[in-house]
Design a protein around this motif. Sequence first.
Motif, PDB file in Angstrom:
ATOM      1  N   ASP A  75       0.897  -1.136   0.049  1.00  9.59           N
ATOM      2  CA  ASP A  75       0.038   0.026   0.001  1.00  9.59           C
ATOM      3  C   ASP A  75       0.900   1.218  -0.091  1.00  9.59           C
ATOM      4  N   VAL A  76       0.182   2.340  -0.309  1.00  4.41           N
ATOM      5  CA  VAL A  76       1.278   3.742  -0.537  1.00  4.41           C
ATOM      6  C   VAL A  76       2.125   3.905   0.783  1.00  4.41           C
ATOM      7  N   GLU A  77       1.491   3.843   1.996  1.00 10.02           N
ATOM      8  CA  GLU A  77       2.120   4.232   3.326  1.00 10.02           C
ATOM      9  C   GLU A  77       3.407   2.872   3.303  1.00 10.02           C
ATOM     10  N   ALA A  78       3.137   1.955   3.397  1.00 11.61           N
ATOM     11  CA  ALA A  78       4.277   0.975   3.235  1.00 11.61           C
ATOM     12  C   ALA A  78       5.311   1.129   2.461  1.00 11.61           C
ATOM     13  N   GLN A 134     -11.333   4.027  -8.727  1.00 13.16           N
ATOM     14  CA  GLN A 134     -12.633   4.285  -8.696  1.00 13.16           C
ATOM     15  C   GLN A 134     -13.499   3.343  -7.713  1.00 13.16           C
ATOM     16  N   LYS A 135     -13.090   2.146  -7.594  1.00 13.81           N
ATOM     17  CA  LYS A 135     -13.632   1.282  -6.396  1.00 13.81           C
ATOM     18  C   LYS A 135     -12.997   1.361  -5.283  1.00 13.81           C
ATOM     19  N   GLY A 136     -11.522   1.522  -5.249  1.00 15.89           N
ATOM     20  CA  GLY A 136     -10.868   1.657  -3.992  1.00 15.89           C
ATOM     21  C   GLY A 136     -10.790   3.038  -3.345  1.00 15.89           C
ATOM     22  N   GLY A 137     -11.117   4.251  -4.044  1.00 15.68           N
ATOM     23  CA  GLY A 137     -11.155   5.513  -3.621  1.00 15.68           C
ATOM     24  C   GLY A 137      -9.734   6.119  -3.749  1.00 15.68           C
ATOM     25  N   ALA A 138      -9.531   7.036  -2.656  1.00 15.13           N
ATOM     26  CA  ALA A 138      -8.229   7.881  -2.678  1.00 15.13           C
ATOM     27  C   ALA A 138      -7.428   7.284  -1.509  1.00 15.13           C
ATOM     28  N   HIS A 139      -6.200   7.317  -1.672  1.00 15.65           N
ATOM     29  CA  HIS A 139      -5.120   6.812  -0.754  1.00 15.65           C
ATOM     30  C   HIS A 139      -3.848   7.942  -1.078  1.00 15.65           C
ATOM     31  N   GLY A 140      -3.255   8.282   0.177  1.00 18.93           N
ATOM     32  CA  GLY A 140      -2.053   9.027   0.138  1.00 18.93           C
ATOM     33  C   GLY A 140      -1.038   8.562   1.001  1.00 18.93           C
ATOM     34  N   ALA A 141       0.327   9.067   1.038  1.00 15.88           N
ATOM     35  CA  ALA A 141       1.169   9.078   1.805  1.00 15.88           C
ATOM     36  C   ALA A 141       2.316   9.874   1.848  1.00 15.88           C
ATOM     37  N   GLY A 142       2.580  10.704   2.924  1.00 12.74           N
ATOM     38  CA  GLY A 142       3.669  11.781   2.851  1.00 12.74           C
ATOM     39  C   GLY A 142       4.825  11.088   3.620  1.00 12.74           C
ATOM     40  N   ASP A 143       6.077  11.514   2.938  1.00 14.98           N
ATOM     41  CA  ASP A 143       7.175  10.904   3.485  1.00 14.98           C
ATOM     42  C   ASP A 143       7.564  11.588   4.814  1.00 14.98           C
ATOM     43  N   PRO A 144       7.705  10.776   5.989  1.00 20.98           N
ATOM     44  CA  PRO A 144       8.306  11.503   6.883  1.00 20.98           C
ATOM     45  C   PRO A 144       9.769  11.973   7.001  1.00 20.98           C
ATOM     46  N   ARG A 145      10.417  11.402   6.295  1.00 17.61           N
ATOM     47  CA  ARG A 145      12.069  11.977   5.608  1.00 17.61           C
ATOM     48  C   ARG A 145      11.903  13.329   5.519  1.00 17.61           C
TER      49      ARG A 145
END
Length: 153
Positions: A75-78, A134-145
């Motif tokens: 997933d985007v965060e991992a 479209q089915k899964g929606g929106a996801h995001g990740a900001g890099d803590p670095r």
Amino acid sequence: MGDHGFMLNNMLGEEDVVDETPGHFREGVRMSSMMAPTIIAEADGTVTALGTGGSNRIRTAILQVAVNLLAHRMDVEAAVLAPRLHVERCGTVSFEPDFSGEEEAALRTLAEEAKAWPERNLFFGGVHVARWHQKGGAHGAGDPRRQGVAIVV
């Protein structure tokens, strides 16, 4: 560049675009850039946008996150949080903690010099990601670095 003789950017330290030859920069000619905002369009309709700052480490940071998303199906965060590495032309491999002992041993054989960073660091870029399906929606990740944050509204 305007009429003042300077360029409004911070690219003068980038090894890939700076030639050490005196007089290399020509007046009125903009420097090339390593900036690489990236969009990935997958066959299932998923669209991912990602980018980072990081000088000559931009390519490796974006590539590693893209591989994590596409090949490892993270997933985007991992994908953003996974440890990174970077190999310099000068023969140095730098890497963050959390690679397995076997992976770290392999990294140390890649170059004349190995630099194990004690913690994640903005040296390895700060990849921020926005993903939509479209089915899964929106996801995001900001890099803590780079103190990144993602909020889906």
